[in-house]
Scaffold this motif. Sequence first.
Motif, PDB file in Angstrom:
ATOM      1  N   LEU A 249       0.837  -1.191   0.000  1.00 49.69           N
ATOM      2  CA  LEU A 249       0.000   0.000   0.000  1.00 49.69           C
ATOM      3  C   LEU A 249       0.875   1.244   0.000  1.00 49.69           C
ATOM      4  CD1 LEU A 249      -2.671  -1.086   2.631  1.00 49.69           C
ATOM      5  CD2 LEU A 249      -2.917  -1.028   0.148  1.00 49.69           C
ATOM      6  N   PRO A 250       0.416   2.299  -0.655  1.00 50.76           N
ATOM      7  CA  PRO A 250       1.169   3.552  -0.618  1.00 50.76           C
ATOM      8  C   PRO A 250       1.057   4.191   0.764  1.00 50.76           C
ATOM      9  CG  PRO A 250      -0.891   3.857  -1.785  1.00 50.76           C
ATOM     10  CD  PRO A 250      -0.790   2.389  -1.467  1.00 50.76           C
ATOM     11  N   PRO A 251       1.937   5.133   1.085  1.00 46.42           N
ATOM     12  CA  PRO A 251       1.815   5.841   2.366  1.00 46.42           C
ATOM     13  C   PRO A 251       0.567   6.739   2.349  1.00 46.42           C
ATOM     14  CG  PRO A 251       3.654   6.704   1.069  1.00 46.42           C
ATOM     15  CD  PRO A 251       3.104   5.540   0.318  1.00 46.42           C
ATOM     16  N   ALA A 252      -0.421   6.394   3.144  1.00 48.46           N
ATOM     17  CA  ALA A 252      -1.734   7.049   3.101  1.00 48.46           C
ATOM     18  C   ALA A 252      -1.652   8.556   3.250  1.00 48.46           C
ATOM     19  CB  ALA A 252      -2.644   6.464   4.178  1.00 48.46           C
ATOM     20  N   GLU A 253      -0.802   9.033   4.110  1.00 47.09           N
ATOM     21  CA  GLU A 253      -0.734  10.472   4.376  1.00 47.09           C
ATOM     22  C   GLU A 253      -0.196  11.267   3.190  1.00 47.09           C
ATOM     23  OE1 GLU A 253       3.096   8.578   5.390  1.00 47.09           O
ATOM     24  OE2 GLU A 253       1.028   8.111   5.959  1.00 47.09           O
ATOM     25  N   GLN A 254       0.410  10.614   2.214  1.00 44.60           N
ATOM     26  CA  GLN A 254       0.972  11.298   1.053  1.00 44.60           C
ATOM     27  C   GLN A 254       0.068  11.234  -0.180  1.00 44.60           C
ATOM     28  OE1 GLN A 254       4.819   9.469   0.653  1.00 44.60           O
ATOM     29  NE2 GLN A 254       5.668  10.626   2.361  1.00 44.60           N
ATOM     30  N   VAL A 255      -1.053  10.539  -0.067  1.00 48.00           N
ATOM     31  CA  VAL A 255      -1.952  10.352  -1.211  1.00 48.00           C
ATOM     32  C   VAL A 255      -2.971  11.477  -1.275  1.00 48.00           C
ATOM     33  CG1 VAL A 255      -3.679   8.836  -2.251  1.00 48.00           C
ATOM     34  CG2 VAL A 255      -1.635   7.857  -1.200  1.00 48.00           C
ATOM     35  N   GLU A 256      -2.949  12.215  -2.377  1.00 50.24           N
ATOM     36  CA  GLU A 256      -3.931  13.285  -2.600  1.00 50.24           C
ATOM     37  C   GLU A 256      -5.084  12.800  -3.470  1.00 50.24           C
ATOM     38  OE1 GLU A 256      -1.611  15.353  -6.338  1.00 50.24           O
ATOM     39  OE2 GLU A 256      -0.953  15.772  -4.307  1.00 50.24           O
ATOM     40  N   GLU A 257      -4.796  11.806  -4.330  1.00 50.58           N
ATOM     41  CA  GLU A 257      -5.816  11.212  -5.190  1.00 50.58           C
ATOM     42  C   GLU A 257      -5.595   9.705  -5.201  1.00 50.58           C
ATOM     43  OE1 GLU A 257      -7.521  12.797  -9.134  1.00 50.58           O
ATOM     44  OE2 GLU A 257      -5.939  11.389  -9.716  1.00 50.58           O
ATOM     45  N   LEU A 258      -6.679   8.960  -5.016  1.00 50.37           N
ATOM     46  CA  LEU A 258      -6.627   7.510  -4.967  1.00 50.37           C
ATOM     47  C   LEU A 258      -7.464   6.957  -6.107  1.00 50.37           C
ATOM     48  CD1 LEU A 258      -5.751   4.979  -3.345  1.00 50.37           C
ATOM     49  CD2 LEU A 258      -7.872   5.249  -2.039  1.00 50.37           C
ATOM     50  N   ILE A 259      -6.841   6.134  -6.948  1.00 51.74           N
ATOM     51  CA  ILE A 259      -7.526   5.536  -8.089  1.00 51.74           C
ATOM     52  C   ILE A 259      -7.623   4.046  -7.824  1.00 51.74           C
ATOM     53  CG2 ILE A 259      -7.467   5.159 -10.582  1.00 51.74           C
ATOM     54  CD1 ILE A 259      -5.472   7.708 -10.520  1.00 51.74           C
ATOM     55  N   LEU A 260      -8.842   3.564  -7.646  1.00 50.18           N
ATOM     56  CA  LEU A 260      -9.063   2.143  -7.372  1.00 50.18           C
ATOM     57  C   LEU A 260      -9.678   1.486  -8.593  1.00 50.18           C
ATOM     58  CD1 LEU A 260     -10.521   2.268  -3.750  1.00 50.18           C
ATOM     59  CD2 LEU A 260      -8.135   1.933  -4.466  1.00 50.18           C
ATOM     60  N   TYR A 261      -9.009   0.457  -9.076  1.00 50.12           N
ATOM     61  CA  TYR A 261      -9.570  -0.395 -10.123  1.00 50.12           C
ATOM     62  C   TYR A 261     -10.082  -1.645  -9.432  1.00 50.12           C
ATOM     63  CZ  TYR A 261      -7.427   2.509 -13.702  1.00 50.12           C
ATOM     64  OH  TYR A 261      -7.081   3.558 -14.512  1.00 50.12           O
ATOM     65  N   ARG A 262     -11.315  -1.981  -9.689  1.00 52.52           N
ATOM     66  CA  ARG A 262     -11.922  -3.154  -9.047  1.00 52.52           C
ATOM     67  C   ARG A 262     -12.112  -4.247 -10.090  1.00 52.52           C
ATOM     68  NH1 ARG A 262     -13.011  -2.034  -3.858  1.00 52.52           N
ATOM     69  NH2 ARG A 262     -13.229   0.167  -3.295  1.00 52.52           N
ATOM     70  N   TRP A 263     -11.562  -5.426  -9.770  1.00 49.96           N
ATOM     71  CA  TRP A 263     -11.654  -6.571 -10.678  1.00 49.96           C
ATOM     72  C   TRP A 263     -13.084  -7.105 -10.760  1.00 49.96           C
ATOM     73  CZ3 TRP A 263      -7.682  -6.165 -13.437  1.00 49.96           C
ATOM     74  CH2 TRP A 263      -6.381  -6.083 -12.951  1.00 49.96           C
ATOM     75  N   ASN A 264     -13.904  -6.822  -9.751  1.00 48.63           N
ATOM     76  CA  ASN A 264     -15.294  -7.289  -9.697  1.00 48.63           C
ATOM     77  C   ASN A 264     -15.399  -8.804  -9.676  1.00 48.63           C
ATOM     78  OD1 ASN A 264     -16.377  -4.678  -9.556  1.00 48.63           O
ATOM     79  ND2 ASN A 264     -16.237  -4.455 -11.769  1.00 48.63           N
ATOM     80  N   ARG A 265     -14.491  -9.403  -8.952  1.00 46.13           N
ATOM     81  CA  ARG A 265     -14.540 -10.837  -8.644  1.00 46.13           C
ATOM     82  C   ARG A 265     -13.581 -11.092  -7.482  1.00 46.13           C
ATOM     83  NH1 ARG A 265     -11.639 -13.147 -14.074  1.00 46.13           N
ATOM     84  NH2 ARG A 265     -13.448 -12.153 -14.950  1.00 46.13           N
ATOM     85  N   PRO A 266     -13.789 -12.187  -6.745  1.00 42.81           N
ATOM     86  CA  PRO A 266     -12.891 -12.483  -5.622  1.00 42.81           C
ATOM     87  C   PRO A 266     -11.667 -13.281  -6.077  1.00 42.81           C
ATOM     88  CG  PRO A 266     -14.729 -13.996  -5.597  1.00 42.81           C
ATOM     89  CD  PRO A 266     -14.964 -13.055  -6.759  1.00 42.81           C
ATOM     90  N   TYR A 267     -10.556 -13.012  -5.425  1.00 36.90           N
ATOM     91  CA  TYR A 267      -9.325 -13.782  -5.611  1.00 36.90           C
ATOM     92  C   TYR A 267      -8.753 -14.088  -4.235  1.00 36.90           C
ATOM     93  CZ  TYR A 267      -9.141 -12.353 -10.554  1.00 36.90           C
ATOM     94  OH  TYR A 267      -9.419 -12.164 -11.887  1.00 36.90           O
ATOM     95  N   PRO A 268      -7.925 -15.110  -4.117  1.00 34.48           N
ATOM     96  CA  PRO A 268      -7.210 -15.294  -2.846  1.00 34.48           C
ATOM     97  C   PRO A 268      -6.259 -14.111  -2.653  1.00 34.48           C
ATOM     98  CG  PRO A 268      -7.011 -17.246  -4.251  1.00 34.48           C
ATOM     99  CD  PRO A 268      -7.631 -16.162  -5.075  1.00 34.48           C
TER     100      PRO A 268
END
Length: 133
Positions: free
Chosen positions: A76-95
Amino acid sequence: MRAALCLDDRNGLSFNHRRLSRDRAQQEDLLTLAGAAPLWVRPCSAALFSWAGDHVQIAEELPAAPGVLTFWEDRLPPAEQVEELILYRWNRPYPADVHFDWDLSPFTLADRREFPGTSHETMTREIYRRKGI
């Protein structure tokens, strides 16, 4: 920094030090978001973007400067340094054994869109921006 991650349905990021999946449409979309600026990736992600040429910069430690777009697969990136978060969701479960567990309350959902992937029927991209920036 602008940080991008790919997550499964349970917010899994990686399993046994490997990415959960890959999708060329996701990579192309991320490069489109980068525009003329480089996309910064860690060495473990370099092979995903080998087709992108000089548009991708590889570094063990990703820059945390404002506006710099970074892609995270193995941590994970350092949360306090993130100004914009881009989440891509696979839309399925993986281990997964590394999970995204952030409290998103400091962020506002700025954009959400679904698009067809090359290996996933539908992918979702969410862009969150830190409040007050």
